[in-house]
Write a protein that holds these residues in place. Structure first.
Motif, PDB file in Angstrom:
ATOM      1  N   ILE A 104       0.834  -1.206   0.000  1.00 31.95           N
ATOM      2  CA  ILE A 104       0.000   0.000   0.000  1.00 31.95           C
ATOM      3  C   ILE A 104       0.868   1.254   0.000  1.00 31.95           C
ATOM      4  CG2 ILE A 104      -1.815   1.238   1.213  1.00 31.95           C
ATOM      5  CD1 ILE A 104      -2.562  -1.490   2.519  1.00 31.95           C
ATOM      6  N   SER A 105       1.918   1.253   0.802  1.00 27.22           N
ATOM      7  CA  SER A 105       2.805   2.411   0.862  1.00 27.22           C
ATOM      8  C   SER A 105       3.450   2.681  -0.491  1.00 27.22           C
ATOM      9  CB  SER A 105       3.886   2.187   1.926  1.00 27.22           C
ATOM     10  OG  SER A 105       4.763   3.290   1.990  1.00 27.22           O
ATOM     11  N   ASP A 106       3.846   1.617  -1.192  1.00 31.13           N
ATOM     12  CA  ASP A 106       4.448   1.802  -2.509  1.00 31.13           C
ATOM     13  C   ASP A 106       3.440   2.385  -3.499  1.00 31.13           C
ATOM     14  OD1 ASP A 106       6.768   0.726  -1.489  1.00 31.13           O
ATOM     15  OD2 ASP A 106       6.547  -1.217  -2.479  1.00 31.13           O
ATOM     16  N   ALA A 107       2.199   1.908  -3.443  1.00 33.36           N
ATOM     17  CA  ALA A 107       1.172   2.469  -4.324  1.00 33.36           C
ATOM     18  C   ALA A 107       1.001   3.960  -4.047  1.00 33.36           C
ATOM     19  CB  ALA A 107      -0.140   1.728  -4.136  1.00 33.36           C
ATOM     20  N   ALA A 108       0.986   4.331  -2.782  1.00 35.76           N
ATOM     21  CA  ALA A 108       0.868   5.743  -2.426  1.00 35.76           C
ATOM     22  C   ALA A 108       2.074   6.532  -2.924  1.00 35.76           C
ATOM     23  CB  ALA A 108       0.724   5.893  -0.912  1.00 35.76           C
ATOM     24  N   ALA A 109       3.259   5.952  -2.792  1.00 33.79           N
ATOM     25  CA  ALA A 109       4.475   6.638  -3.253  1.00 33.79           C
ATOM     26  C   ALA A 109       4.446   6.863  -4.760  1.00 33.79           C
ATOM     27  CB  ALA A 109       5.707   5.830  -2.864  1.00 33.79           C
ATOM     28  N   ALA A 110       3.923   5.879  -5.524  1.00 29.32           N
ATOM     29  CA  ALA A 110       3.837   6.023  -6.974  1.00 29.32           C
ATOM     30  C   ALA A 110       2.864   7.129  -7.363  1.00 29.32           C
ATOM     31  CB  ALA A 110       3.421   4.699  -7.607  1.00 29.32           C
ATOM     32  N   VAL A 111       1.738   7.209  -6.666  1.00 28.09           N
ATOM     33  CA  VAL A 111       0.775   8.271  -6.958  1.00 28.09           C
ATOM     34  C   VAL A 111       1.343   9.625  -6.553  1.00 28.09           C
ATOM     35  CG1 VAL A 111      -1.502   9.184  -6.341  1.00 28.09           C
ATOM     36  CG2 VAL A 111      -1.227   6.755  -6.863  1.00 28.09           C
ATOM     37  N   ALA A 112       2.012   9.691  -5.412  1.00 25.20           N
ATOM     38  CA  ALA A 112       2.616  10.947  -4.979  1.00 25.20           C
ATOM     39  C   ALA A 112       3.675  11.406  -5.982  1.00 25.20           C
ATOM     40  CB  ALA A 112       3.232  10.776  -3.591  1.00 25.20           C
ATOM     41  N   TRP A 113       4.488  10.454  -6.472  1.00 17.27           N
ATOM     42  CA  TRP A 113       5.479  10.805  -7.494  1.00 17.27           C
ATOM     43  C   TRP A 113       4.788  11.408  -8.710  1.00 17.27           C
ATOM     44  CZ3 TRP A 113       6.387  10.060 -12.552  1.00 17.27           C
ATOM     45  CH2 TRP A 113       7.669  10.326 -13.045  1.00 17.27           C
ATOM     46  N   THR A 114       3.670  10.848  -9.096  1.00 16.59           N
ATOM     47  CA  THR A 114       2.939  11.340 -10.264  1.00 16.59           C
ATOM     48  C   THR A 114       2.452  12.767 -10.037  1.00 16.59           C
ATOM     49  OG1 THR A 114       2.258   9.068 -10.764  1.00 16.59           O
ATOM     50  CG2 THR A 114       1.046  10.836 -11.855  1.00 16.59           C
ATOM     51  N   PHE A 115       1.903  13.030  -8.867  1.00 17.98           N
ATOM     52  CA  PHE A 115       1.473  14.398  -8.579  1.00 17.98           C
ATOM     53  C   PHE A 115       2.627  15.389  -8.675  1.00 17.98           C
ATOM     54  CE2 PHE A 115      -2.482  12.704  -6.755  1.00 17.98           C
ATOM     55  CZ  PHE A 115      -3.372  13.694  -7.152  1.00 17.98           C
ATOM     56  N   LYS A 116       3.789  14.978  -8.239  1.00 17.99           N
ATOM     57  CA  LYS A 116       4.921  15.894  -8.179  1.00 17.99           C
ATOM     58  C   LYS A 116       5.646  16.049  -9.513  1.00 17.99           C
ATOM     59  CE  LYS A 116       5.497  14.789  -3.291  1.00 17.99           C
ATOM     60  NZ  LYS A 116       6.267  14.040  -2.267  1.00 17.99           N
ATOM     61  N   HIS A 117       5.471  15.083 -10.434  1.00 23.97           N
ATOM     62  CA  HIS A 117       6.285  15.095 -11.661  1.00 23.97           C
ATOM     63  C   HIS A 117       5.502  15.064 -12.970  1.00 23.97           C
ATOM     64  CE1 HIS A 117      10.104  14.549  -9.510  1.00 23.97           C
ATOM     65  NE2 HIS A 117       9.450  13.713  -8.717  1.00 23.97           N
ATOM     66  N   ILE A 118       4.192  14.869 -12.946  1.00 24.29           N
ATOM     67  CA  ILE A 118       3.476  14.612 -14.195  1.00 24.29           C
ATOM     68  C   ILE A 118       3.510  15.803 -15.139  1.00 24.29           C
ATOM     69  CG2 ILE A 118       1.160  15.336 -13.468  1.00 24.29           C
ATOM     70  CD1 ILE A 118       2.196  12.204 -15.551  1.00 24.29           C
TER      71      ILE A 118
END
Length: 272
Positions: A104-118
């Motif tokens: 779950i933490s990794d899924a959250a990290a992937a979404v957070a990365w997307t918000f910060k870099h998309i």
């Protein structure tokens, strides 16, 4: 129940397959620099960018299935790969080398990365949708409903434009129950269950399952209860679909059209 049943020909179902996606524009981008060796191996994502991408193009963050014990980011519904959206497909740590909290933490990290870099890839943080099949649907719901997971990475879960789980488990995931010696048919609702975190102010939720007579372990009925609980909390934008004639494995391909319809609706609402 305000649900919609969609009937597809059995003959068409034979061609509705989930395939290995080809030619991402960017591959194996690390998104979780935790220092953990297994996280460094698994926490990578691919980005698919459509030709002639337009400003404000929606982004779908996709999580693969596999029961939280297997699967790979290259397995994506063909229709989603060809949808015209920016697509971010992420691997995550798997049980038993990791625990369910790692998944779950990794899924959250992937979404957070997307918000910060998309924005670097032509997208916008205002149009990020999260989706996934089976275990990926479970992860979609967990990080969208339990705000603690994304908050750990500095992102408010309510910024997600929509949660679109494909046949996602909403009681505590069976891989976690198995690790505790609990049988596949004994339901548990604890903090690792999306049902535990239903709330009226969550992002829009589009719930899709296969045929109730063909799904895995009563998945349709499970998600129907999830839908009902969200409605009872006062959630204003939750929908449920049952894809008749499709089982747990092959429901993902036709589900993409529902995803597209709701992304169109929700992005239009943002513009109006």
């Amino acid at each position: 129940m305000n649900k919609i049943l969609i009937t597809f020909c059995t003959a068409i179902a034979a061609f509705a397959v989930t395939v290995r996606a080809q030619s991402p524009a960017f591959t194996d981008i690390p998104y979780n620099p935790s220092g953990n060796a297994y996280a460094a191996e698994r926490c990578k994502l691919d980005i698919y960018i459509p030709d002639n991408v337009k400003e404000g193009c929606p982004t779908v963050v996709w999580f693969h299935g596999g029961g939280l014990t297997g699967g790979d980011k290259s397995v994506i519904p063909r229709a989603l790969k060809e949808s015209g959206y920016i697509l971010v497909s992420a691997n995550y740590r798997l049980i038993p080398r990791g625990g369910i909290a790692d998944c779950i933490s990794d899924a959250a990290a992937a979404v957070a990365w997307t918000f910060k870099h998309i924005e670097e890839y032509g997208g916008t943080p205002e149009r990020i949708f999260v989706s996934g099949h089976s275990a990926g649907g479970y992860l979609t719901d967990m990080i969208g409903l339990d705000k603690r997971w994304l908050a750990a990475y500095g992102v408010d879960a309510d910024r997600i434009a929509g949660l679109i789980p494909f046949s996602g488990q909403v009681v505590t995931h069976f891989a976690q129950r198995k690790a505790q010696g609990i049988g596949e048919l004994q339901a548990v609702v604890d903090p690792f269950a999306p049902l535990y975190h239903v709330r009226a102010d969550a992002p829009p939720v589009i719930i899709i399952s296969g045929d109730r007579e063909m799904e895995l372990y009563g998945r349709y009925e499970e998600t129907a209860y999830f839908w009902r609980m969200l409605k009872l909390t006062g959630h204003p934008d939750v929908h449920i679909y049952e894809l008749q004639g499709y089982d747990h494995g092959n429901m993902a391909e036709p589900a993409v059209q529902i995803l597209r319809d709701h992304i169109t609706r929700l992005t239009k609402n943002k513009q109006d």
